[in-house]
Design a protein around this motif. Structure first.
Motif, PDB file in Angstrom:
ATOM      1  N   GLU A 171      -4.348 -20.880 -11.908  1.00  0.00           N
ATOM      2  CA  GLU A 171      -5.768 -20.837 -11.541  1.00  0.00           C
ATOM      3  C   GLU A 171      -6.638 -21.428 -12.646  1.00  0.00           C
ATOM      4  OE1 GLU A 171      -9.039 -20.076  -9.050  1.00  0.00           O
ATOM      5  OE2 GLU A 171      -6.892 -20.152  -8.661  1.00  0.00           O
ATOM      6  N   VAL A 202      -6.648 -12.332  -9.919  1.00  0.00           N
ATOM      7  CA  VAL A 202      -5.280 -12.733 -10.224  1.00  0.00           C
ATOM      8  C   VAL A 202      -4.608 -11.746 -11.170  1.00  0.00           C
ATOM      9  CG1 VAL A 202      -3.856 -14.533 -11.276  1.00  0.00           C
ATOM     10  CG2 VAL A 202      -5.749 -15.177  -9.802  1.00  0.00           C
ATOM     11  N   ASN A 249     -12.306 -14.797  -9.942  1.00  0.00           N
ATOM     12  CA  ASN A 249     -10.952 -15.210  -9.581  1.00  0.00           C
ATOM     13  C   ASN A 249      -9.942 -14.750 -10.625  1.00  0.00           C
ATOM     14  OD1 ASN A 249     -12.092 -16.462  -7.402  1.00  0.00           O
ATOM     15  ND2 ASN A 249     -11.608 -18.546  -8.017  1.00  0.00           N
ATOM     16  N   ALA A 280       0.395 -16.954 -12.447  1.00  0.00           N
ATOM     17  CA  ALA A 280      -0.732 -17.147 -11.535  1.00  0.00           C
ATOM     18  C   ALA A 280      -2.031 -17.443 -12.290  1.00  0.00           C
ATOM     19  CB  ALA A 280      -0.899 -15.916 -10.650  1.00  0.00           C
ATOM     20  N   ILE A 281      -2.251 -16.760 -13.412  1.00  0.00           N
ATOM     21  CA  ILE A 281      -3.453 -16.990 -14.207  1.00  0.00           C
ATOM     22  C   ILE A 281      -3.481 -18.434 -14.724  1.00  0.00           C
ATOM     23  CG2 ILE A 281      -4.499 -16.500 -16.454  1.00  0.00           C
ATOM     24  CD1 ILE A 281      -5.459 -14.502 -14.633  1.00  0.00           C
ATOM     25  N   LEU A 340      -3.987 -12.975  -4.188  1.00  0.00           N
ATOM     26  CA  LEU A 340      -3.369 -14.280  -4.416  1.00  0.00           C
ATOM     27  C   LEU A 340      -3.365 -15.128  -3.141  1.00  0.00           C
ATOM     28  CD1 LEU A 340      -0.373 -13.421  -6.771  1.00  0.00           C
ATOM     29  CD2 LEU A 340      -2.535 -14.523  -7.354  1.00  0.00           C
ATOM     30  N   LEU A 397       0.167 -20.406  -6.005  1.00  0.00           N
ATOM     31  CA  LEU A 397      -0.429 -19.072  -5.887  1.00  0.00           C
ATOM     32  C   LEU A 397       0.117 -18.329  -4.672  1.00  0.00           C
ATOM     33  CD1 LEU A 397      -4.167 -19.863  -6.743  1.00  0.00           C
ATOM     34  CD2 LEU A 397      -2.534 -18.592  -8.160  1.00  0.00           C
TER      35      LEU A 397
END
Length: 210
Positions: free
Chosen positions: A24, A116, A112, A20-21, A80, A191
């Motif tokens: 993003e 995350v 953000n 996820a990181i 998320l 995400l």
């Protein structure tokens, strides 16, 4: 030095898989440039540093308790889903092409990254990686090994982030607004998928206690 280099490689190997990181970071890097993507990475590393400090001061047992981790699956999924919604809804907003002035706040993209990074998966990683190091520190009464390992892993993660964003910055120069918009939409869908995975893990954890 050997210990440091070993954990630098550990940090790199952990950061390489797409998570996820990474999604993003890539999205923000394409839309607003290198520093906005890096702000996401720094947000994630802030959580990492806080977890390292928590482990160093003996909170590993508390963090590993199921009833402490369970709510975090829901919290992480919520964050998320929120980011996914924002990514898809505003896919054509806040796009700054290479050479244009960026108006978006760095603090927002940093936030953000914090959101995350709040996940039990992150907790489990730090507990598992540093468990052996902590045990050895308690036996030898030396904290140097733990500190070197922590700095090594953070260095590896930082090297990954900078390398990824350099590639993103180069790619961004040849992309138009429509391409960046669809990248943001795809990133939002990914995400959302990670959020669903968090809910699935929460469901499995609940089933284990029934």
């Amino acid at each position: 030095m050997d210990v440091y280099l070993k954990f630098v490689l550990v940090g790199l190997s952990i950061a390489l898989p797409v998570g996820a990181i990474t999604v993003e970071m890539t999205k923000q890097g394409l839309k607003n440039g290198f520093f906005h993507g890096w702000a996401v990475g720094l947000g994630g590393m802030t959580i990492d540093v806080l977890l390292i400090l928590a482990l160093y001061f003996g909170l590993a047992k508390i963090l590993s308790l199921p009833y402490v981790q369970l709510p975090l699956w829901i919290i992480g999924a919520g964050f998320l889903f929120m980011l996914a919604y924002d990514s898809i809804k505003n896919a054509d907003q806040d796009i700054t092409l290479a050479g244009e002035k960026v108006n978006k706040s760095l603090s927002k993209t940093y936030r953000n990254g914090l959101f995350v990074a709040v996940s039990p998966g992150n907790l489990v990683f730090w507990i598992s990686v540093f468990g052996a190091v902590l045990a050895d520190s308690y036996v030898t009464n030396e904290s140097v090994g733990f500190i070197i390992a922590a700095i090594g892993i953070l260095t590896g993660i930082l090297l990954h982030d900078v390398g990824l964003l350099m590639i993103v910055s180069i790619t961004r120069k040849v992309m138009n607004r429509q391409m960046i918009k669809w990248t943001s939409i795809i990133g939002g869908m990914l995400l959302f998928g990670f959020g669903c995975y968090f809910l699935y893990e929460f469901y499995l954890a609940i089933q284990a206690y029934i």
